[in-house]
Design a protein around this motif. Structure first.
Motif, PDB file in Angstrom:
ATOM      1  N   VAL A 144       0.743  -1.109  -0.008  1.00 31.44           N
ATOM      2  CA  VAL A 144      -0.017  -0.097   0.040  1.00 31.44           C
ATOM      3  C   VAL A 144       0.888   1.153   0.127  1.00 31.44           C
ATOM      4  N   ILE A 145       0.591   2.343  -0.812  1.00 30.00           N
ATOM      5  CA  ILE A 145       1.127   3.511  -0.748  1.00 30.00           C
ATOM      6  C   ILE A 145       1.199   4.321   0.537  1.00 30.00           C
ATOM      7  N   SER A 146       0.325   4.281   1.393  1.00 35.24           N
ATOM      8  CA  SER A 146       0.048   4.935   2.436  1.00 35.24           C
ATOM      9  C   SER A 146       1.222   4.573   3.390  1.00 35.24           C
ATOM     10  N   ASP A 147       1.548   3.444   3.454  1.00 37.92           N
ATOM     11  CA  ASP A 147       2.669   3.124   4.315  1.00 37.92           C
ATOM     12  C   ASP A 147       3.877   3.688   3.801  1.00 37.92           C
ATOM     13  N   LYS A 148       4.004   4.161   2.499  1.00 37.51           N
ATOM     14  CA  LYS A 148       5.388   4.688   1.997  1.00 37.51           C
ATOM     15  C   LYS A 148       5.498   6.245   2.240  1.00 37.51           C
ATOM     16  N   ILE A 149       4.413   6.682   2.356  1.00 37.80           N
ATOM     17  CA  ILE A 149       4.413   8.316   2.156  1.00 37.80           C
ATOM     18  C   ILE A 149       5.540   9.102   3.086  1.00 37.80           C
ATOM     19  N   GLU A 160      -7.674   1.679   2.479  1.00 34.77           N
ATOM     20  CA  GLU A 160      -6.488   2.247   1.983  1.00 34.77           C
ATOM     21  C   GLU A 160      -6.528   3.838   1.506  1.00 34.77           C
ATOM     22  N   LEU A 161      -7.785   4.298   0.978  1.00 39.90           N
ATOM     23  CA  LEU A 161      -8.011   5.417   0.600  1.00 39.90           C
ATOM     24  C   LEU A 161      -8.079   6.277   1.910  1.00 39.90           C
ATOM     25  N   GLN A 162      -8.590   5.684   3.028  1.00 44.57           N
ATOM     26  CA  GLN A 162      -8.746   6.662   4.103  1.00 44.57           C
ATOM     27  C   GLN A 162      -7.308   6.758   4.668  1.00 44.57           C
ATOM     28  N   ALA A 163      -6.481   5.669   4.737  1.00 41.67           N
ATOM     29  CA  ALA A 163      -5.280   5.637   5.262  1.00 41.67           C
ATOM     30  C   ALA A 163      -4.368   6.635   4.532  1.00 41.67           C
ATOM     31  N   ILE A 164      -4.471   6.634   3.114  1.00 45.89           N
ATOM     32  CA  ILE A 164      -3.644   7.451   2.461  1.00 45.89           C
ATOM     33  C   ILE A 164      -3.875   9.058   2.884  1.00 45.89           C
ATOM     34  N   ILE A 212     -17.563  10.043  -8.281  1.00 45.04           N
ATOM     35  CA  ILE A 212     -17.721   8.948  -7.477  1.00 45.04           C
ATOM     36  C   ILE A 212     -16.261   8.974  -6.620  1.00 45.04           C
ATOM     37  N   GLY A 213     -15.192   8.747  -7.789  1.00 46.54           N
ATOM     38  CA  GLY A 213     -13.818   8.844  -7.434  1.00 46.54           C
ATOM     39  C   GLY A 213     -13.591   9.906  -6.429  1.00 46.54           C
ATOM     40  N   THR A 214     -13.748  11.345  -7.194  1.00 48.06           N
ATOM     41  CA  THR A 214     -13.383  12.542  -6.541  1.00 48.06           C
ATOM     42  C   THR A 214     -13.927  12.993  -5.314  1.00 48.06           C
ATOM     43  N   GLN A 215     -15.253  12.434  -5.099  1.00 48.65           N
ATOM     44  CA  GLN A 215     -15.974  12.830  -4.024  1.00 48.65           C
ATOM     45  C   GLN A 215     -15.301  11.734  -2.800  1.00 48.65           C
ATOM     46  N   ASN A 216     -14.881  10.553  -3.101  1.00 51.72           N
ATOM     47  CA  ASN A 216     -14.463   9.703  -2.575  1.00 51.72           C
ATOM     48  C   ASN A 216     -13.065  10.119  -1.710  1.00 51.72           C
ATOM     49  N   MET A 217     -12.250  10.698  -2.652  1.00 54.34           N
ATOM     50  CA  MET A 217     -10.912  11.315  -2.299  1.00 54.34           C
ATOM     51  C   MET A 217     -11.099  12.443  -1.133  1.00 54.34           C
ATOM     52  N   ILE A 218     -12.176  13.286  -1.649  1.00 57.48           N
ATOM     53  CA  ILE A 218     -12.302  14.397  -0.712  1.00 57.48           C
ATOM     54  C   ILE A 218     -12.968  14.120   0.548  1.00 57.48           C
ATOM     55  N   LYS A 219     -13.870  13.140   0.517  1.00 59.68           N
ATOM     56  CA  LYS A 219     -14.399  12.601   1.981  1.00 59.68           C
ATOM     57  C   LYS A 219     -13.101  11.917   2.913  1.00 59.68           C
ATOM     58  N   ALA A 220     -12.411  11.162   2.072  1.00 56.97           N
ATOM     59  CA  ALA A 220     -11.053  10.719   2.917  1.00 56.97           C
ATOM     60  C   ALA A 220     -10.249  11.817   3.537  1.00 56.97           C
ATOM     61  N   LEU A 221     -10.115  12.849   2.643  1.00 59.32           N
ATOM     62  CA  LEU A 221      -9.242  13.942   3.489  1.00 59.32           C
ATOM     63  C   LEU A 221     -10.356  14.741   4.412  1.00 59.32           C
TER      64      LEU A 221
END
Length: 430
Positions: A273-278, A309-313, A345-354
């Motif tokens: 997962v990329i969240s662990d790499k950031i 994973e999106l939430q973790a990012i 859908i994809g952009t909303q989810n990115m904003i929601k995760a942030l």
């Protein structure tokens, strides 16, 4: 849009949510203000299945495949812009558009090494009107000079030089974007080079790739206008055994050449997962680029969902205090559903995760960890999962003047019926 009674209900629920979060030490208004300042770079290629608008466009190649044949694919730049405007109108906040080099306005046949800012002036004008920033990508695929799977690391110096010229031209276009719109353009370099089967020489292609990149980046550009990023990958279609531009290659290149490293969520092993790499790469790089995607068993670029994973990012970006050092972009293409809906859908989810990450009591969680109180840390993390995040999201949409809940879907369906379904569906399942 919501009627007055709905508005009152949303505001009442929001006030309750504010009180709940305040009890945990979180100021919701501060979180929303921070969220408004985070642009997501929305990718243009979801709208037309990565075909672009070159003359005599070829079928996709270079490790890229799009499946599905849903009605309404954009067949021209005007149609693509119309679809993008529809998507942006349904999203809260101000965002960006990420363009590939194959999306220029080419009145006459123009090869990749001949493109220039003049072919993208229409996009600059459009972006200024829409009040969005622009990012850019050279297109090292779907071209006769990439048919054997190699571009910047090719053994043929003539082919390498062609792609070097394309890379230099792409940077000039990106710089023109940044200068015209007064916001830095991130130009991201991804190349598909690699072998389907086990190579005898892993070293030489990487030496050639590094040398080609050094040629492309030889001219220093003003970082207030332009930023370079390089994107790694584990494997691709046709390069299952060896990719020249691996994670280790580009990590070393980015650190040694002071470039942004692009981490794509689909470009690693399915268990990575990329969240662990950031937090690791941010120790050595001033800034990074993210291509948020969703791979299903392989780098298949599915629409981003509100996953763990999106939430973790998003959590890593916020917890690490990287909001001003991480550029968030999306990278997926799905032709099996309405393409505008996929964007939303994809952009909303990115904003929601942030937003979810911004609503965490980050300092409290860190303090509990320092004190060794892992019991309380876990309890608080789990409690946050049932907090009234949805009420805050609804209020954010309301205050931004965009549809609440699934109202956006009805708007997209109306757009499909009135606009998209009247387009000749000339796309083919690839």
């Amino acid at each position: 849009m919501s009627n007055l009674r709905d508005t009152a209900s949303i505001e009442k629920a929001f006030q309750h949510a504010k009180d709940r979060y305040a009890a945990l030490g979180v100021d919701v208004n501060v979180a929303l203000k921070a969220l408004e300042s985070i642009p997501v770079s929305v990718h243009c290629w979801q709208g037309d299945d990565v075909q672009g608008f070159e003359h005599d466009s070829e079928k996709l190649g270079g490790g890229i495949a799009v499946t599905g044949n849903y009605i309404g694919k954009a067949r021209s730049i005007d149609e693509l812009r119309s679809d993008l405007e529809k998507a942006f109108s349904l999203l809260p906040g101000k965002h960006r558009l990420n363009l590939h080099a194959i999306y220029g306005e080419f009145i006459a046949p123009t090869d990749r090494n001949e493109i220039g800012p003049e072919h993208f002036q229409g996009w600059i004008d459009w972006a200024r009107q829409q009040q969005v920033g622009l990012d850019f990508n050279p297109s090292f695929f779907s071209h006769e000079n990439a048919n054997d799977g190699f571009t910047l690391s090719h053994t043929d110096a003539g082919i390498r030089n062609f792609w070097v010229e394309h890379g230099i031209a792409s940077r000039q276009i990106g710089e023109a974007f940044g200068a015209a719109l007064e916001t830095p353009c991130v130009t991201n370099f991804w190349v598909p080079d690699g072998f389907k089967d086990t190579p005898a020489d892993r070293r030489a292609p990487r030496e050639r790739l590094a040398a080609s990149l050094d040629e492309i980046f030889a001219q220093e550009l003003d970082p207030q206008r332009h930023l370079d990023a390089v994107e790694c990958k584990l494997f691709g279609i046709g390069s299952e055994s060896y990719v020249v531009g691996s994670h280790e290659f580009y990590l070393g290149y980015a650190i040694s050449r002071n470039k942004l490293l692009c981490l794509d969520a689909g470009h690693f092993h399915p268990t990575e997962v990329i969240s662990d790499k950031i937090s690791s790469v941010m120790m050595y790089l001033p800034e990074i680029l993210l291509h948020v995607s969703r791979g299903v068993r392989w780098d298949s670029d599915h629409v981003v969902t509100y996953s763990d994973e999106l939430q973790a990012i998003a959590q890593e970006i916020v917890r690490g205090n990287y909001l001003d050092r991480v550029h968030v972009g999306l990278d997926f293409f799905d032709a099996s559903i309405n393409r505008v809906a996929a964007w939303v859908i994809g952009t909303q989810n990115m904003i929601k995760a942030l937003l979810t990450a911004l609503l965490e009591p980050t300092q409290q969680l860190k303090q509990l960890e320092i004190e060794g109180d892992y019991t309380s840390r876990l309890a608080m993390m789990e409690e946050l999962k049932s907090m009234p995040f949805g009420a805050v999201w609804d209020y954010y949409c309301l205050s931004s003047g965009v549809p609440i809940g699934l109202e956006w879907l009805e708007s997209v369906k109306q757009y499909e019926n009135s606009v998209q379904k009247h387009r000749s569906n000339i796309s083919e399942t690839v």
